[in-house]
Design an enzyme around this catalytic site. Structure first.
Site, PDB file in Angstrom:
ATOM      1  N   GLY A  13       0.825  -1.217   0.000  1.00 48.55           N
ATOM      2  CA  GLY A  13       0.000   0.000   0.000  1.00 48.55           C
ATOM      3  C   GLY A  13       0.854   1.259   0.000  1.00 48.55           C
ATOM      4  CE1 TYR A 148     -10.219  -0.092   6.813  1.00 48.79           C
ATOM      5  CE2 TYR A 148     -11.347   1.381   8.335  1.00 48.79           C
ATOM      6  CZ  TYR A 148     -10.180   0.947   7.728  1.00 48.79           C
ATOM      7  OH  TYR A 148      -8.994   1.548   8.044  1.00 48.79           O
ATOM      8  CE  LYS A 152      -7.753  -2.046   8.536  1.00 48.68           C
ATOM      9  NZ  LYS A 152      -6.351  -2.389   8.237  1.00 48.68           N
TER      10      LYS A 152
HETATM   11  N1  SER Z   1      -9.912   6.896   7.793  1.00 52.01           N
HETATM   12  C1  SER Z   1     -10.511   5.592   7.820  1.00 52.01           C
HETATM   13  C2  SER Z   1     -11.804   5.582   7.139  1.00 52.01           C
HETATM   14  O1  SER Z   1     -12.471   6.592   7.179  1.00 52.01           O
HETATM   15  C3  SER Z   1     -10.687   5.146   9.243  1.00 52.01           C
HETATM   16  O2  SER Z   1      -9.733   4.215   9.541  1.00 52.01           O
HETATM   17  O3  SER Z   1     -12.205   4.599   6.586  1.00 52.01           O
END
Ligand code: SER
Length: 319
Positions: A13, A148, A152
């Site tokens: 990344g 997400y 995580k």
């Molecule tokens: N900045 C990230 C997001 O908004 C949070 O980990 O997905």
């Protein structure tokens, strides 16, 4: 047990918002030839490409990481490749594949090649509606509503599992929204806190996609880089946590952010028109308690809102 020294580092990344700056910081510290930048598709900047090795890989295809890791005898991976929250909600299957299978591939490879360390960021997205929102403790309810966040949480657990089960030194920290002026973030919920600066400089106005009273924890890029490197270099014997450190720096509402910009650009106008990302923001904390990070590896942020705003506007003004 202090943990072994990192010598040859691979960054996944590396073309992303954090990766592009972290790679340069690591090259300065560890020598340009010892820090291998990788990305999947996006063309790297000239700076990234010309300052050291760069390869295209795909973290969901283990053999592509392995080839580069073997060629450069990599002993440490900073695994930043991830699908962020807003893009993840549009394509949950992709988020699962990249975030879960990508991490699994990295951890397996690190074990197989007997690597020294893996650093993998987590996020405030691990929290959810049942989590206390103010000064959110390090140990608390983790029931995220985004894919997400789900990946995580699983990533934190998996990293900790590899440490306890296989002795692989995996470390990670829960980043808040990251604000920077070099590379745009790639589809997160906190992106408004970056876009607002660009638009303030360019058009003197911004239409923000969350409500004015939306308050989230945020961090300026120099602190973000410092946190990653400080954690990576911390003495292993001092760590009680591994992949799940809260790290805080500042916390402000979208209105306060606009007000801070107005101190420097008095005619700046901000309107608020919430979209689907509002719901995501509403499920995240306002501020986090990062005392374990402070105690175990000396975490200390340097920037507050006004210091960041001054720096952002100056840097973007030059651009
Ligand atoms: N900045 C990230 C997001 O908004 C949070 O980990 O997905």
């Amino acid at each position: 047990m202090a943990g072994k020294k990192m010598k040859r580092i691979l960054v996944t990344g590396a073309v992303g918002q954090i990766g592009s700056e972290l790679t340069m910081a690591l090259r300065k510290r560890y020598g340009a030839e010892n820090v291998i930048a990788t990305g999947r598709k996006t063309r790297p900047s000239d700076e990234l490409r010309n300052s050291g090795p760069f390869y295209f890989i795909d973290v969901t295809r283990s053999e592509t990481i392995e080839a580069v890791a073997k060629k450069h005898r990599i002993d440490t991976i900073f695994h930043l490749a991830t699908i962020l929250s807003a893009v993840g909600e549009k394509n949950p299957q992709l988020a699962w594949n990249v975030n879960i299978n990508g991490l699994y591939n990295v951890l397996e490879l690190a074990g197989k090649l007997d690597m020294v360390r893996v650093i993998v960021p987590s996020s405030i997205a691990v929290f959810g509606l049942e989590t206390p929102r103010d000064n959110t403790p390090n140990e608390t309810v983790l029931r995220p509503r985004t894919i997400y966040g789900v990946t995580k949480v699983a990533g934190e657990l998996l990293g900790n599992y590899y440490f306890y089960r296989f002795g692989l030194d995996v470390r990670g920290l829960r980043y808040p929204g990251i604000i920077s002026h070099k590379t745009m973030p790639g589809g997160g919920t906190t992106d408004y806190a970056v876009a607002i600066y660009y638009e303030a400089i360019k058009h003197r106005r911004y239409n923000c996609f969350v409500r004015a009273d939306t308050r989230l924890p945020m961090m300026y890029m120099p602190d973000c880089i410092k946190a990653a490197i400080d954690l990576a270099e911390a003495d292993l014997s001092q760590l009680k946590h591994h992949c799940d450190f809260n790290v805080g720096a500042m916390s402000f509402s979208a209105q306060e952010l606009a007000d801070s910009i107005r101190k420097y650009i008095p005619d700046f106008e901000c309107t608020f028109e919430p979209d689907f990302r509002q719901k995501i923001a509403d499920s995240w904390p306002c501020s986090v308690d990062d005392s374990p990070a402070r105690k175990e590896w000396g975490w200390q942020p340097g920037y507050d809102l006004d210091a960041m705003t001054r720096d952002m506007l100056e840097a973007l003004g030059k651009k």
